[in-house]
Structure formats: C-alpha cells, structure tokens
Design a protein around this motif. Structure first.
Motif, PDB file in Angstrom:
ATOM      1  N   GLU A   9       0.852  -1.198   0.000  1.00 54.41           N
ATOM      2  CA  GLU A   9       0.000   0.000   0.000  1.00 54.41           C
ATOM      3  C   GLU A   9       0.886   1.247   0.000  1.00 54.41           C
ATOM      4  N   GLN A  10       0.549   2.188  -0.875  1.00 55.22           N
ATOM      5  CA  GLN A  10       1.392   3.388  -0.972  1.00 55.22           C
ATOM      6  C   GLN A  10       1.182   4.371   0.191  1.00 55.22           C
ATOM      7  N   GLU A  11       0.017   4.323   0.816  1.00 52.82           N
ATOM      8  CA  GLU A  11      -0.261   5.233   1.940  1.00 52.82           C
ATOM      9  C   GLU A  11       0.314   4.662   3.237  1.00 52.82           C
ATOM     10  N   SER A  12       0.159   5.447   4.338  1.00 52.88           N
ATOM     11  CA  SER A  12       0.773   5.018   5.594  1.00 52.88           C
ATOM     12  C   SER A  12      -0.129   4.092   6.411  1.00 52.88           C
ATOM     13  N   ASN A  13      -1.367   3.887   5.960  1.00 53.35           N
ATOM     14  CA  ASN A  13      -2.274   2.993   6.701  1.00 53.35           C
ATOM     15  C   ASN A  13      -3.377   2.496   5.771  1.00 53.35           C
ATOM     16  N   PHE A  49       3.456  -0.697   4.119  1.00 54.97           N
ATOM     17  CA  PHE A  49       2.885   0.635   3.877  1.00 54.97           C
ATOM     18  C   PHE A  49       3.943   1.555   3.268  1.00 54.97           C
ATOM     19  N   GLU A  50       3.485   2.692   2.771  1.00 57.28           N
ATOM     20  CA  GLU A  50       4.365   3.685   2.121  1.00 57.28           C
ATOM     21  C   GLU A  50       5.232   3.029   1.047  1.00 57.28           C
ATOM     22  N   GLN A  62       5.060   2.189  -2.899  1.00 56.04           N
ATOM     23  CA  GLN A  62       4.289   2.442  -4.123  1.00 56.04           C
ATOM     24  C   GLN A  62       4.691   1.484  -5.230  1.00 56.04           C
ATOM     25  N   LEU A  79      -7.104   4.786   3.267  1.00 62.81           N
ATOM     26  CA  LEU A  79      -6.886   6.232   3.111  1.00 62.81           C
ATOM     27  C   LEU A  79      -7.267   6.715   1.705  1.00 62.81           C
ATOM     28  N   GLY A  80      -7.816   5.802   0.886  1.00 62.31           N
ATOM     29  CA  GLY A  80      -8.306   6.188  -0.444  1.00 62.31           C
ATOM     30  C   GLY A  80      -9.823   6.379  -0.397  1.00 62.31           C
TER      31      GLY A  80
END
Ligand SMILES: Cc1cc2nc3c(=O)[nH]c(=O)nc-3n(C[C@H](O)[C@H](O)[C@H](O)COP(=O)(O)OP(=O)(O)OC[C@H]3O[C@@H](n4cnc5c(N)ncnc54)[C@H](O)[C@@H]3O)c2cc1C
Length: 395
Positions: free
Chosen positions: A30-34, A220-221, A223, A37-38
């Motif tokens: 997942e590109q986000e931190s949790n 996480f984080e 991409q 978040l999309g």
C-alpha cells in the motif's frame, strides 16, 4: 500459495480475508501510511444490499448535454479530452440503454445481495463492531415520474430475494418521523428493510488487526511502479521500496488500478464528497437517500455522514466549492438532521473507481498470474464481501 495484493482499501482487505480463510499466505502493498486512506475513508457507510443500481440508465442519456454544461449539481464532467476518457464515455453511453441497464442492474443486485450473508458470517467469525447497524433504508423521490420508473424494476429485484418495496410518504413518515422535518415534498419512497450501515474506516482498521494476527504482512508507504512480466507471465512487482518476487498478484488499487494493469472494462474516477457532522435536533435512525439531489444521510454511531456528487474527467476540481455545495443542499433540505454550525465538521473527498457499466472487474487480467478486483464505483463497501469471496475462488 503466497499472494500479493496491491491496495489496502476495503476491497484489498476483504480479498485478503477470504484468501487467509482458505489458508493462503497474503502480503499487502500500500502506498499510503495505513489502511483505507483512499476511497474507503469517509464514504456514505451504507451497506446498500437492496439498492445498488448502476449509474448509467436510460433517463440519464438525454441529460448528458446539460451535465456537460455543468447544469446538474449532482453529476459533473468535462468533455473528455483524452482518447481513454472518450472511450470510457462512449462505453458508458452504450450502457444507458434499457437492455444493458437491466442486465447491469440484475448483476449488481445479485452481487450486493450475496454480500449481505457474507458480512453476517464475517461478523460472527471475527466479532467486528465498526458502528454497524441494521438501519434499513429509505430512498425518497420528489417527482412522480421518477418514483414510477423506480417501481418498474422492483418485481425483478424482489424475485432475487431483495426486500425493496414502494411505499407512500405517509408510510415512510411512520417508519422514520424525521422525514416530516424535510423541506421538500415527496411523491413516494422505496423502503429496504434489510439494508445496513457501518463505518468503512473502522471496519478496515479492525480487519487489518485480524489479518496481522493471522499472518498477513503489510508494506505501507510502498508504491507499486510496475508489474514485471516475461512471456506474458508475472514474476514480480517493482516498487519504490524494492522488488517483490511473486507469481500471484491481485490488483485492488481502486481508481488508480489502470496505472498498474489494463482492466478489461476501463476504470475511471468519479470523485465524491462527504461531511461528518454532529447530530442535529431531530434524530435519524433510518439511512436516507434524497434521489433528486443524489445526496445520502447516514447515521454512523453518534454522527451524521452526508455524502454525494460524482465528478468525472474534471482536471481541476475545486473540493472546497463542491463541499460547500453539498453542505448547502443538506442544510436546505434537512436543516434539523445535523448541526451545521458546529466547529466539529469533517469534510472529505474521494475517488470512486468506476467502470462504464458500474459492474466491477473481478477476475484474471491478460497477464498470467495477475488478477483484478476493482471498479466497484458507488457501492464498493457493499460489494466488497461478494467480490472478495469471488476473487478468492480463483486460488
Ligand atoms: C463520497 C463517497 C460515498 C460513498 N458511499 C458509499 C456507500 O454509502 N456505500 C458503498 O457501498 N460504497 C460507497 N462508496 C464507494 C466506496 O467507498 C468505494 O467503491 C470503495 O471504497 C472502493 O474501494 P477500493 O478498495 O477499491 O479503493 P480504495 O479505497 O481507493 O483503495 C485502493 C488503495 O490502493 C492504493 N494504491 C493505488 N495505487 C497504488 C500503487 N501504485 N501502489 C500501492 N498502492 C496503491 C491506494 O492508496 C488505496 O489505498 C462511496 C464513495 C465515495 C467517494
């Protein structure tokens, strides 16, 4: 098997759950931190098992020129400037015929109904709470013509086990007295007793905890840049944090899916908006859809969530303006249902991943080993259980 999932929205997480249940090892990138978040973050929360119609319908075609000229507050789009968006729009128009709309409606109705029993089983199994409530739902119609049109599809849906029924406004008011405080006059309502509500973000967080306890790895984080393939067969994933070796990938990247894999039915983004407000002076128990404005009111725990609008192909979106327009409609139609003057109002916008037919893509891509579970549009929260189960059956 060891399966890699791209995307930790509600679709990626429910997919992971059904794979874990079958004994597979799952890794989520997942590109986000949790999680969530999309588009899954602050959606309407409605589990619309009995009310999941496609966006494209016969009555919409004549309205398209007006929509393109920004005369419709609920739906906006710019004239598509790229080949991809023009292709999407042409396919969307083809899905607005009576025949295709009926076919899509039936398919979505089947998928959403099967989600109902799947979520009930999952709740029993995992003991999740996520502000879940058996709220039931009322969709209100101002124009008699729209109400009559809506009634036409009821018997078809009822034959599948859907409990939608057409009722008078007096009946609707006795089910939900808050309706008498709305400022508009209504011709009728469709009532779905078995519809439910729940907070998708809370659900995703609770499910993440269960998945971690049950051996799922989260990155996480991270991409995804591209899927690596040789002779049309996947052998790994390139990310900004390095290479993941894998022959089994499920892309659940929501509105960004097409950046990673070409979907058989193109996915575009339909931006929507939400407000989360303290309750007003009048209690709301049933979840409400104002069909004319395409605005939803949902009670989630102690808060009211108001959601609406769909903006397509808009290069520059003025989120603040759209959120103010949503606030103005909500306050105008339902002044007592929420505390619009509160300092504790959260606003949000998110991109729904939408196919021209509104039917999600659930299945293999052209590349061996790469699968897609994406394009759930307006009902991704509702459809996540059925589509997670379906995609897990490929493994
Ligand atoms: C305003 C609004 C109201 C809504 N109301 C409802 C409702 O009441 N009921 C209902 O059923 N549905 C509702 N929906 C629809 C629902 O929220 C969506 O269909 C659903 O959240 C889609 O889930 P998803 O997991 O596919 O996408 P997302 O939640 O967007 O998840 C995709 C994830 O993939 C990640 N990702 C993308 N690209 C990459 C990459 N290259 N590398 C790594 N990670 C990547 C993203 O960061 C994201 O976290 C609503 C949507 C909106 C916007």
């Amino acid at each position: 098997m060891h399966i890699h999932i791209i995307g930790a929205g509600v679709i990626g997480l429910t997919t992971a759950y059904y794979l874990c249940e079958k004994g597979h090892k799952v890794t989520i990138i997942e590109q986000e931190s949790n999680v969530a978040l999309g588009a899954s973050f602050a959606n309407g929360g409605q589990l619309s098992y009995c009310f999941s119609d496609p966006l494209g319908k016969p009555g919409l075609l004549p309205k398209l020129p007006g929509i393109a000229l920004n005369r419709d507050l609920a739906i906006r789009f710019n004239i598509p400037s790229s080949y991809e968006s023009l292709r999407w729009l042409m396919r969307f128009a083809a899905n607005c015929t009576e025949k295709n709309h009926g076919k899509n409606q039936l398919q979505l109705a089947k998928l959403s109904l099967s989600s109902m029993s799947l979520l009930a089983k999952m709740r029993d199994h995992l003991n999740l709470t996520f502000d879940h409530q058996k709220s039931s739902k009322l969709a209100l119609f101002e124009k008699k013509k729209d109400f009559i049109n809506e009634m036409k599809s009821l018997s078809l849906k009822q034959s599948l086990g859907n409990d939608n029924k057409a009722i008078s406004i007096q009946e609707a008011e006795s089910l939900e007295p808050a309706i008498s405080n709305l400022t508009k006059q209504y011709a009728g309502a469709i009532y779905s007793e078995s519809d439910e509500v729940g907070d998708t973000l809370l659900f995703c967080k609770e499910l993440k905890d269960w998945l971690i306890k049950n051996g799922t790895d989260f990155h996480f984080e991270t991409q995804v840049i591209e899927l690596m393939k040789k002779n049309s067969k996947c052998y790994g994933i390139n990310t900004n944090k390095g290479f993941f070796e894998t022959e089994n990938v499920i892309v659940c990247a929501g509105s960004l899916t097409e950046k990673i894999v070409q979907s058989p039915s193109p996915i575009t983004s339909a931006r929507g908006y939400s407000l989360t407000l303290p309750k007003g002076s009048v209690d709301l128990d049933v979840s409400l859809t104002l069909s004319d404005q395409r605005v939803l009111f949902t009670k989630l725990g102690e808060k009211i969530r108001v959601t609406g609008f769909a903006d397509l192909f808009c290069k520059e979106v003025d989120d603040d303006k759209r959120i103010q327009e949503l606030m103005d409609i909500a306050q105008d139609v339902a002044p007592e249902l929420a505390d619009y003057d509160s300092s504790k109002i959260d606003s949000w916008s998110g991109d729904r991943p939408l196919t021209p037919s509104s039917i999600p893509c659930i299945g293999p891509s052209k590349t061996e080993g790469v699968f897609i579970n994406s394009g759930h549009g307006f009902y991704g929260w509702t459809l996540s259980f059925a589509s997670g189960k379906i995609i897990s059956n490929y493994f």
